[in-house]
Design a protein around this motif. Sequence first.
Motif, PDB file in Angstrom:
ATOM      1  N   ASP A 139      -3.890 -45.659  11.416  1.00  0.00           N
ATOM      2  CA  ASP A 139      -2.965 -44.571  11.716  1.00  0.00           C
ATOM      3  C   ASP A 139      -2.233 -44.034  10.494  1.00  0.00           C
ATOM      4  O   ASP A 139      -1.432 -43.120  10.610  1.00  0.00           O
ATOM      5  CB  ASP A 139      -1.958 -44.976  12.792  1.00  0.00           C
ATOM      6  CG  ASP A 139      -1.138 -46.191  12.416  1.00  0.00           C
ATOM      7  OD1 ASP A 139      -1.194 -46.635  11.261  1.00  0.00           O
ATOM      8  OD2 ASP A 139      -0.426 -46.684  13.298  1.00  0.00           O
ATOM      9  N   ASP A 140      -2.496 -44.579   9.311  1.00  0.00           N
ATOM     10  CA  ASP A 140      -1.810 -44.043   8.139  1.00  0.00           C
ATOM     11  C   ASP A 140      -2.718 -43.864   6.919  1.00  0.00           C
ATOM     12  O   ASP A 140      -2.773 -42.792   6.352  1.00  0.00           O
ATOM     13  CB  ASP A 140      -0.586 -44.880   7.784  1.00  0.00           C
ATOM     14  CG  ASP A 140      -0.895 -46.352   7.595  1.00  0.00           C
ATOM     15  OD1 ASP A 140      -2.066 -46.750   7.663  1.00  0.00           O
ATOM     16  OD2 ASP A 140       0.054 -47.119   7.353  1.00  0.00           O
ATOM     17  N   THR A 141      -3.434 -44.898   6.531  1.00  0.00           N
ATOM     18  CA  THR A 141      -4.277 -44.853   5.338  1.00  0.00           C
ATOM     19  C   THR A 141      -5.529 -45.680   5.569  1.00  0.00           C
ATOM     20  O   THR A 141      -5.485 -46.686   6.263  1.00  0.00           O
ATOM     21  CB  THR A 141      -3.512 -45.434   4.121  1.00  0.00           C
ATOM     22  OG1 THR A 141      -2.281 -44.740   3.975  1.00  0.00           O
ATOM     23  CG2 THR A 141      -4.305 -45.295   2.845  1.00  0.00           C
ATOM     24  N   VAL A 142      -6.650 -45.242   4.983  1.00  0.00           N
ATOM     25  CA  VAL A 142      -7.871 -46.058   4.981  1.00  0.00           C
ATOM     26  C   VAL A 142      -8.351 -46.179   3.536  1.00  0.00           C
ATOM     27  O   VAL A 142      -8.096 -45.304   2.715  1.00  0.00           O
ATOM     28  CB  VAL A 142      -9.008 -45.480   5.856  1.00  0.00           C
ATOM     29  CG1 VAL A 142      -8.631 -45.472   7.310  1.00  0.00           C
ATOM     30  CG2 VAL A 142      -9.447 -44.112   5.391  1.00  0.00           C
ATOM     31  N   THR A 143      -9.029 -47.277   3.267  1.00  0.00           N
ATOM     32  CA  THR A 143      -9.674 -47.463   1.975  1.00  0.00           C
ATOM     33  C   THR A 143     -11.164 -47.250   2.170  1.00  0.00           C
ATOM     34  O   THR A 143     -11.802 -47.973   2.929  1.00  0.00           O
ATOM     35  CB  THR A 143      -9.425 -48.884   1.434  1.00  0.00           C
ATOM     36  OG1 THR A 143      -8.020 -49.069   1.261  1.00  0.00           O
ATOM     37  CG2 THR A 143     -10.122 -49.080   0.096  1.00  0.00           C
ATOM     38  N   VAL A 144     -11.699 -46.233   1.512  1.00  0.00           N
ATOM     39  CA  VAL A 144     -13.133 -45.988   1.557  1.00  0.00           C
ATOM     40  C   VAL A 144     -13.767 -46.906   0.521  1.00  0.00           C
ATOM     41  O   VAL A 144     -13.416 -46.865  -0.664  1.00  0.00           O
ATOM     42  CB  VAL A 144     -13.471 -44.513   1.268  1.00  0.00           C
ATOM     43  CG1 VAL A 144     -14.976 -44.283   1.317  1.00  0.00           C
ATOM     44  CG2 VAL A 144     -12.763 -43.606   2.275  1.00  0.00           C
ATOM     45  N   ILE A 145     -14.659 -47.772   0.974  1.00  0.00           N
ATOM     46  CA  ILE A 145     -15.259 -48.799   0.123  1.00  0.00           C
ATOM     47  C   ILE A 145     -15.848 -48.168  -1.141  1.00  0.00           C
ATOM     48  O   ILE A 145     -16.659 -47.253  -1.074  1.00  0.00           O
ATOM     49  CB  ILE A 145     -16.337 -49.580   0.908  1.00  0.00           C
ATOM     50  CG1 ILE A 145     -15.689 -50.310   2.095  1.00  0.00           C
ATOM     51  CG2 ILE A 145     -17.080 -50.558  -0.009  1.00  0.00           C
ATOM     52  CD1 ILE A 145     -16.660 -50.897   3.093  1.00  0.00           C
ATOM     53  N   GLY A 146     -15.376 -48.653  -2.283  1.00  0.00           N
ATOM     54  CA  GLY A 146     -15.862 -48.190  -3.567  1.00  0.00           C
ATOM     55  C   GLY A 146     -15.338 -46.837  -4.003  1.00  0.00           C
ATOM     56  O   GLY A 146     -15.735 -46.327  -5.052  1.00  0.00           O
ATOM     57  N   GLU A 147     -14.424 -46.221  -3.201  1.00  0.00           N
ATOM     58  CA  GLU A 147     -13.986 -44.862  -3.529  1.00  0.00           C
ATOM     59  C   GLU A 147     -12.477 -44.650  -3.506  1.00  0.00           C
ATOM     60  O   GLU A 147     -12.014 -43.596  -3.911  1.00  0.00           O
ATOM     61  CB  GLU A 147     -14.659 -43.868  -2.585  1.00  0.00           C
ATOM     62  CG  GLU A 147     -16.173 -43.952  -2.672  1.00  0.00           C
ATOM     63  CD  GLU A 147     -16.855 -42.791  -2.037  1.00  0.00           C
ATOM     64  OE1 GLU A 147     -16.398 -41.654  -2.243  1.00  0.00           O
ATOM     65  OE2 GLU A 147     -17.854 -43.022  -1.349  1.00  0.00           O
ATOM     66  N   GLY A 148     -11.715 -45.582  -2.976  1.00  0.00           N
ATOM     67  CA  GLY A 148     -10.264 -45.427  -2.969  1.00  0.00           C
ATOM     68  C   GLY A 148      -9.689 -45.098  -1.610  1.00  0.00           C
ATOM     69  O   GLY A 148     -10.382 -45.147  -0.591  1.00  0.00           O
ATOM     70  N   GLU A 149      -8.412 -44.759  -1.619  1.00  0.00           N
ATOM     71  CA  GLU A 149      -7.669 -44.551  -0.373  1.00  0.00           C
ATOM     72  C   GLU A 149      -7.629 -43.081   0.039  1.00  0.00           C
ATOM     73  O   GLU A 149      -7.656 -42.187  -0.801  1.00  0.00           O
ATOM     74  CB  GLU A 149      -6.236 -45.052  -0.523  1.00  0.00           C
ATOM     75  CG  GLU A 149      -6.123 -46.552  -0.671  1.00  0.00           C
ATOM     76  CD  GLU A 149      -4.690 -47.028  -0.724  1.00  0.00           C
ATOM     77  OE1 GLU A 149      -3.751 -46.203  -0.653  1.00  0.00           O
ATOM     78  OE2 GLU A 149      -4.500 -48.250  -0.840  1.00  0.00           O
ATOM     79  N   ILE A 150      -7.550 -42.887   1.358  1.00  0.00           N
ATOM     80  CA  ILE A 150      -7.327 -41.563   1.935  1.00  0.00           C
ATOM     81  C   ILE A 150      -6.156 -41.678   2.902  1.00  0.00           C
ATOM     82  O   ILE A 150      -6.167 -42.536   3.792  1.00  0.00           O
ATOM     83  CB  ILE A 150      -8.565 -41.040   2.694  1.00  0.00           C
ATOM     84  CG1 ILE A 150      -9.731 -40.804   1.742  1.00  0.00           C
ATOM     85  CG2 ILE A 150      -8.242 -39.753   3.455  1.00  0.00           C
ATOM     86  CD1 ILE A 150     -10.994 -40.313   2.427  1.00  0.00           C
ATOM     87  N   ALA A 151      -5.158 -40.831   2.729  1.00  0.00           N
ATOM     88  CA  ALA A 151      -4.042 -40.759   3.672  1.00  0.00           C
ATOM     89  C   ALA A 151      -4.526 -39.996   4.903  1.00  0.00           C
ATOM     90  O   ALA A 151      -5.098 -38.910   4.779  1.00  0.00           O
ATOM     91  CB  ALA A 151      -2.859 -40.044   3.035  1.00  0.00           C
TER      92      ALA A 151
END
Length: 104
Positions: A21-33
Amino acid sequence: MTTAFRIHPDDNVATLLGDADDTVTVIGEGEIALNQAIALGHKVAMADIAQGDAVVKFGIPIGRAGAAIRRGDWVHLHNCASRFDERSGAFDVVTGAGKDMAYD
């Protein structure tokens, strides 16, 4: 923190591996809000997608953006028309049930 993965380098969406519900970490690519909560198995926009532009998953266009989609938006039936099912716009966003058919 919930993770997501991009299947193909040309994809403009990633698939969540858990509810977030706030942030995800895309494996090998960083975070997306995230701009709203997104459920396990659903897609998040990796970049802005203009209305009418292709939504790309598996390295191929799977649909067209029915409205402007911002990085971090949930990509689903409410803003993406399927290239594979012309009825996709008639499905309930949450349940996937057809809204154009009566079930008895």
